[in-house]
Design an enzyme around this catalytic site. Structure first.
Site, PDB file in Angstrom:
ATOM      1  N   HIS A  75     -17.884   0.720   1.153  1.00  0.00           N
ATOM      2  CA  HIS A  75     -17.590   1.766   2.226  1.00  0.00           C
ATOM      3  C   HIS A  75     -17.121   2.939   1.260  1.00  0.00           C
ATOM      4  O   HIS A  75     -15.927   2.916   0.579  1.00  0.00           O
ATOM      5  CB  HIS A  75     -16.619   1.529   3.158  1.00  0.00           C
ATOM      6  CG  HIS A  75     -17.342   0.463   4.095  1.00  0.00           C
ATOM      7  ND1 HIS A  75     -17.247   0.566   5.532  1.00  0.00           N
ATOM      8  CD2 HIS A  75     -17.969  -0.661   4.061  1.00  0.00           C
ATOM      9  CE1 HIS A  75     -17.948  -0.303   6.070  1.00  0.00           C
ATOM     10  NE2 HIS A  75     -18.271  -1.259   5.141  1.00  0.00           N
ATOM     11  N   TYR A 207     -12.217   4.259  13.691  1.00  0.00           N
ATOM     12  CA  TYR A 207     -11.076   4.287  14.119  1.00  0.00           C
ATOM     13  C   TYR A 207     -11.052   5.439  15.515  1.00  0.00           C
ATOM     14  O   TYR A 207     -11.219   6.484  15.132  1.00  0.00           O
ATOM     15  CB  TYR A 207      -9.938   4.783  13.314  1.00  0.00           C
ATOM     16  CG  TYR A 207      -9.504   3.791  12.331  1.00  0.00           C
ATOM     17  CD1 TYR A 207      -8.525   2.934  12.052  1.00  0.00           C
ATOM     18  CD2 TYR A 207     -10.296   3.745  11.002  1.00  0.00           C
ATOM     19  CE1 TYR A 207      -8.282   1.862  11.272  1.00  0.00           C
ATOM     20  CE2 TYR A 207     -10.097   2.928  10.004  1.00  0.00           C
ATOM     21  CZ  TYR A 207      -8.872   1.951  10.073  1.00  0.00           C
ATOM     22  OH  TYR A 207      -8.883   0.946   9.362  1.00  0.00           O
ATOM     23  N   PRO A 299      -1.585  -3.859  11.599  1.00  0.00           N
ATOM     24  CA  PRO A 299      -2.972  -3.926  10.861  1.00  0.00           C
ATOM     25  C   PRO A 299      -3.673  -2.507  10.768  1.00  0.00           C
ATOM     26  O   PRO A 299      -4.648  -2.538   9.881  1.00  0.00           O
ATOM     27  CB  PRO A 299      -3.961  -4.918  11.763  1.00  0.00           C
ATOM     28  CG  PRO A 299      -3.040  -4.847  13.023  1.00  0.00           C
ATOM     29  CD  PRO A 299      -1.504  -4.463  12.779  1.00  0.00           C
ATOM     30  N   LYS A 303      -3.502  -2.736   5.229  1.00  0.00           N
ATOM     31  CA  LYS A 303      -2.736  -3.030   4.043  1.00  0.00           C
ATOM     32  C   LYS A 303      -2.313  -4.459   3.680  1.00  0.00           C
ATOM     33  O   LYS A 303      -1.931  -4.714   2.781  1.00  0.00           O
ATOM     34  CB  LYS A 303      -1.701  -2.012   4.265  1.00  0.00           C
ATOM     35  CG  LYS A 303      -1.966  -0.625   4.094  1.00  0.00           C
ATOM     36  CD  LYS A 303      -2.765  -0.422   2.734  1.00  0.00           C
ATOM     37  CE  LYS A 303      -3.447   1.046   2.671  1.00  0.00           C
ATOM     38  NZ  LYS A 303      -4.762   1.085   2.161  1.00  0.00           N
ATOM     39  N   TYR A 390      -5.590   5.157   1.924  1.00  0.00           N
ATOM     40  CA  TYR A 390      -6.666   4.088   2.645  1.00  0.00           C
ATOM     41  C   TYR A 390      -7.208   3.513   1.474  1.00  0.00           C
ATOM     42  O   TYR A 390      -7.388   2.274   1.550  1.00  0.00           O
ATOM     43  CB  TYR A 390      -7.496   4.972   3.366  1.00  0.00           C
ATOM     44  CG  TYR A 390      -8.175   3.879   4.611  1.00  0.00           C
ATOM     45  CD1 TYR A 390      -7.612   3.753   5.779  1.00  0.00           C
ATOM     46  CD2 TYR A 390      -9.363   3.344   4.004  1.00  0.00           C
ATOM     47  CE1 TYR A 390      -8.242   2.783   6.693  1.00  0.00           C
ATOM     48  CE2 TYR A 390     -10.041   2.472   4.916  1.00  0.00           C
ATOM     49  CZ  TYR A 390      -9.486   2.251   6.074  1.00  0.00           C
ATOM     50  OH  TYR A 390      -9.942   1.301   6.971  1.00  0.00           O
TER      51      TYR A 390
HETATM   52  C1  PHB Z   1     -11.035  -5.567  10.011  1.00  0.00           C
HETATM   53  O1  PHB Z   1     -12.088  -5.432   9.374  1.00  0.00           O
HETATM   54  O2  PHB Z   1     -10.793  -6.466  10.213  1.00  0.00           O
HETATM   55  C2  PHB Z   1      -9.725  -4.317  10.011  1.00  0.00           C
HETATM   56  C3  PHB Z   1     -10.597  -3.202   9.301  1.00  0.00           C
HETATM   57  C4  PHB Z   1      -9.482  -2.176   9.358  1.00  0.00           C
HETATM   58  C5  PHB Z   1      -8.308  -2.193   9.923  1.00  0.00           C
HETATM   59  C6  PHB Z   1      -7.847  -3.554  10.272  1.00  0.00           C
HETATM   60  C7  PHB Z   1      -8.567  -4.616  10.335  1.00  0.00           C
HETATM   61  O3  PHB Z   1      -7.267  -1.133   9.879  1.00  0.00           O
END
Ligand code: PHB
Ligand code: APR
Length: 396
Positions: A75, A207, A299, A303, A390
């Site tokens: 990504h 997000y 989450p 991280k 990130y």
């Molecule tokens: C996930 O793919 O499970 C995932 C991705 C980003 C996050 C949390 C979980 O911030």
């Protein structure tokens, strides 16, 4: 009663414990890993799946990155969606060419177990650690890990060092807790996470902050979507039907001009609580904590696994010096260094969490979130900071 002797006793076969065993084996240090769950259970447990640049590099550099490079999804950006609009953050461009790999935690676990078994490592599943002894021992008696197998057989592992990699509810943190300072905060919401047999809605993670709540679109493969919804704390998975989950995702993710989310059968669902926990220090005599045993991050920002891997990257180096050269220099620095990194990750996860989860009955807080998002998407400087955090917060 089985009596076993090894150099490093490792409690827990999550990413932290397995990676530590792997790194130590490569340096010729002997270890035994004890895991209370079955191999099948740890290999199937669905968790987060975003590997930072340095985490992916470490897998490569230590010979366990081959499948991740083949099957993982690289990504280069993420989408921030709010106020019915989409904004791309060009992570790779902003973070000196570094990128992420989306590859499930349980896939990393499978690869580490396979490598461990191939190298002849001693990984014991269905074996619960019931206590730690003599972790403060000076000369004379060495530390010991007491265990019981699922068949009821008891034993003791005598070792030079104990690595507590047994997560947030293990015995290691509990053994330290008399002397530990535990700092904890609960967030007033949780996530309902689902895995669905449906192609991801877009190539990049989304997000999304909506007035109805946070939503996240992630993925595991071109056929599997991983989706999350902010829900009230204490929510039960059973209180949502599949249709309600898809309906709520569509409502939160709606944008002007229309957009649709591919749907499919939901094959797994769970509630993730949102907490920040820090255990200070991360070392108690011969006991070193790593990963979730020492710290839990919310989450948002993914991280948790990266921090766990970064801890054991440092811990492995420290233990090689300690066990093979009797040099305690790096071991003495371990806790300070790892805590500093973990606090940085807490701060970033808090930033992401508090920007994206609307709060009921807090109109000022909600407007502040929108102002922060607006500022972020209008400022290359802020995006550069976010991209660096990130993509590679735990690598340095
Ligand atoms: C996930 O793919 O499970 C995932 C991705 C980003 C996050 C949390 C979980 O911030
Ligand atoms: N005896 C043996 N094993 C134990 C015991 C015990 N008493 N208590 C817990 N365990 C095992 C658990 O069953 C689990 O497999 O310790 C392991 C801890 O693994 P994780 O919870 O995955 O923790 P960690 O390795 O620190 O990984 C941290 O990775 O998967 C992500 O989101 C996850 O943030 C987390 C990160």
């Amino acid at each position: 009663m089985q009596e076993i002797r090894t150099q490093v006793g490792i409690v827990g076969a999550g990413p932290a414990g397995l990676m530590l065993a792997h790194l130590l084996t490569r340096e010729g240090i002997e270890s035994v890993v004890l895991e209370r769950r079955s191999r099948d259970y740890v290999e199937q447990r669905v968790r987060a799946g975003v590997l930072e640049h340095s985490t992916a590099e470490l897998l490569d550099a230590t010979g366990v990155g081959e499948r991740m490079r083949r099957e993982g999804l690289v990504h280069h950006g993420i989408e921030m969606r709010f106020g019915g609009e989409r904004h791309r953050i060009a992570l790779t461009e902003l973070a000196d060419g570094r990128s992420l790999v989306v590859y499930g935690q349980q896939e990393v676990v499978k690869d580490l177990i396979a490598a461990g078994i191939a190298a002849g490592s001693d990984i014991r599943f269905d074996t619960e650690v019931t206590g730690l002894e003599n972790i403060d021992a000076s000369c004379g008696s060495s530390p010991a890990i007491v265990f019981r197998t699922s068949e009821g057989e008891e034993g003791r592992i005598w070792c030079e060092v104990v690595a507590g990699c047994d997560g947030a509810h293990g015995v290691s943190r509990a053994s330290a807790s008399g002397r530990a300072r535990v700092l904890a905060r609960e967030y007033p919401f949780a996530w309902l996470g689902v895995l669905a047999h449906a192609p991801p809605s877009s190539e990049e993670l989304i997000y999304c902050r909506s007035d109805r709540g946070f939503a996240l679109c992630s993925m595991r493969s071109p056929e599997l979507s991983r989706l999350y919804l902010q829900v009230p704390p204490g929510e039960r998975v059973e209180s949502w039907t599949d249709a309600e989950i898809w309906g709520e995702l569509a409502a939160r993710l709606a944008i002007e001009g229309g957009w649709s989310l591919p749907e499919g059968p939901i094959i797994e669902r769970a509630i993730t609580t949102m907490r920040s926990v820090m255990v200070e220090p991360m070392r108690y005599g011969s006991l070193f904590l790593a990963g979730d045993a020492a710290h839990v991050v919310p989450p948002t920002g993914a991280k948790g696994m990266n921090l766990a891997v970064a801890d054991v990257r440092d811990l492995a180096r420290a233990l090689v010096e300690k066990v093979s050269k009797a040099d305690d220099g790096l071991a003495d620095e371990y806790s300070t260094r790892a805590l500093r990194r973990a606090w940085r990750a807490q701060e970033f996860s808090y930033f992401m969490t508090s920007m994206l989860h609307p709060l009921p009955d807090d109109p000022v807080g909600n407007r502040l979130q929108m102002a922060r998002l607006d500022h972020l998407v209008g400022s290359e400087d802020l995006q550069r900071w976010l991209a660096a955090c990130y993509v590679d917060l735990t690598g340095r």
